[in-house]
Design an enzyme around this catalytic site. Structure first.
Site: not given
Ligand SMILES: Cc1ncc(COP(=O)(O)O)c(C=O)c1O
Length: 387
Positions: A209, A238, A123
């Site tokens: 990530d 986050k 994700f």
């Molecule tokens: C690992 C990871 N990458 C990217 C995102 C996307 O972040 P945002 O919701 O701030 O766009 C999330 C959100 O849950 C995430 O858990």
């Protein structure tokens, strides 16, 4: 728009690990706004920083020097041992930056159609490039065509990545150190080290990530540090400002100077207010040595859940690192979220069958016990009803 299935509760305030409704009903928050409010709600250091900064300056744009942005960049880069930072407003945007950086890295090497290796079940966010990198057909359904330039392989399978070593168009590997939305999936020990070696051998960028796993959540500042490796690119968001929208893409070594003047930009990204909150977060994590504390407390929490639940019929696995815990059941268990809410406890279920716990670092000893007892009892009752 109808994009969210919201639970029937409204919160008016919070303090530490507790949220309150306007009527004063208290709920124990074991989700931290999905790994965002890691320092708990209404943290005095963050609140003071926001108050102070908002009375002086909220925004000027990236046309001018921004001292708070420079200071936050310096502190994050020191923790990460990296060299350059770009600030934006969310996780998806941070990953967009990383994806653009990887493509530019390819073009700088005369690769016209650069490809990034991404993982099944990953994700990375909901904007088009981040969604294309995401390995969830349900999230992608209805939004095709996806962007080209991604090669998908199974998570936790370094050989599957190595199989692309002959492809001259591959420029980077993008990976979560622990898949969060994907069900709190930890790779085997050594996976990230293997990916680091493959990236070195093939001159690819290793891009991690850390949007969910970063800022102390797993018991290190950044989860890849458990493996003693250093990525070329890391994305954060986050918990970086404990709830004030912010994202960051950090780059080091061969990635540091890829994006050049005019290559990328944002109006809000890295503004004084968000960065002041980020600085308060960094200061607090350092002052209380939270990453180390969360490593210890997280192990205690995980062991408690394992001893309560691991042997139960219907529990597939209790796993996690730091304050990132997943309890996988052998059947869909989404209803547990509502049942926990009725007990004034906020939890999440991901992948349909995995209870996900992301409590704030300020969780007290009694709250920790309440969390263990309530979740364990809910799961026991659920499994016996559904036997
Ligand atoms: C690992 C990871 N990458 C990217 C995102 C996307 O972040 P945002 O919701 O701030 O766009 C999330 C959100 O849950 C995430 O858990």
């Amino acid at each position: 728009m109808n994009t969210y299935a919201r639970l029937p509760v409204h919160f008016a305030s919070g303090k530490g690990a507790t949220l309150y409704t306007a009527e004063g009903d208290a709920y124990l928050d074991a989700l931290s706004g999905i790994a965002v409010c890691n320092l708990g709600h209404a943290h005095p250091e963050v609140a003071d920083a926001l108050c102070h900064q908002s009375q002086r300056l909220i925004h000027t744009s990236n046309l001018y020097e921004i001292d708070q942005q420079t200071a936050l960049a310096e502190q994050l880069l020191e923790q990460a041992q990296m060299q350059k930072a770009f600030f934006c407003n969310s996780g998806a945007e941070a990953n967009e930056t990383a994806i653009k950086l990887a493509r530019k890295y390819g073009h700088d090497r005369n690769i016209d159609s650069p490809k990034i290796i991404v993982m099944e079940n990953a994700f990375h966010g909901r904007t088009m490039a981040a969604l294309s990198a995401t390995g969830n057909p349900k999230a992608q359904a209805g939004f095709g065509p996806m962007l080209e330039g991604f090669v998908r392989v199974p998570f936790d399978d370094a050989e599957a990545v190595a199989a692309h070593a002959q492809d001259p168009d591959v420029v980077a590997v993008l990976v979560e150190p622990i898949q969060g939305e994907g069900g709190v999936r930890l790779p085997r020990n050594g996976y990230l080290t293997q990916l680091r070696a493959l990236c070195d051998q093939n001159d690819w960028l290793l891009m991690v990530d850390e949007i969910q796993t970063g800022m102390g959540r797993t018991g290190q500042w950044f989860a890849h540090q458990h493996d003693g490796i250093r990525p070329d690119v890391m994305t954060l968001a986050k918990a970086l400002a404990n709830g004030v929208p912010i994202g960051a893409c950090l780059a080091g070594d061969k990635a540091a100077d890829v994006l050049e003047l005019g290559n990328h930009g944002t109006t809000f990204g890295g503004n004084p207010l968000a960065c002041a909150a980020g600085l308060a977060v960094v200061k607090t994590l350092r002052f209380y040595d939270y990453p180390k504390k969360i490593a210890e407390h997280g192990q205690t929490l995980l062991s408690a859940f394992q001893s309560q639940l691991a042997d139960l019929d219907g529990v597939v696995e209790v796993r996690g690192r730091g304050y990132m815990i997943g309890i996988e059941l052998d059947r869909p268990c989404g209803e547990l979220v509502q049942q926990a809410l009725e007990k004034h406890l906020l939890i999440n279920v991901t992948q349909g069958n995995t209870v996900r716990l992301l409590p704030p670092f300020v969780l007290g000893t009694e709250q920790s016990q309440t969390l263990i007892d309530t979740v364990s009892q809910l799961i026991r009752d659920f499994l016996s009803r559904k036997a």
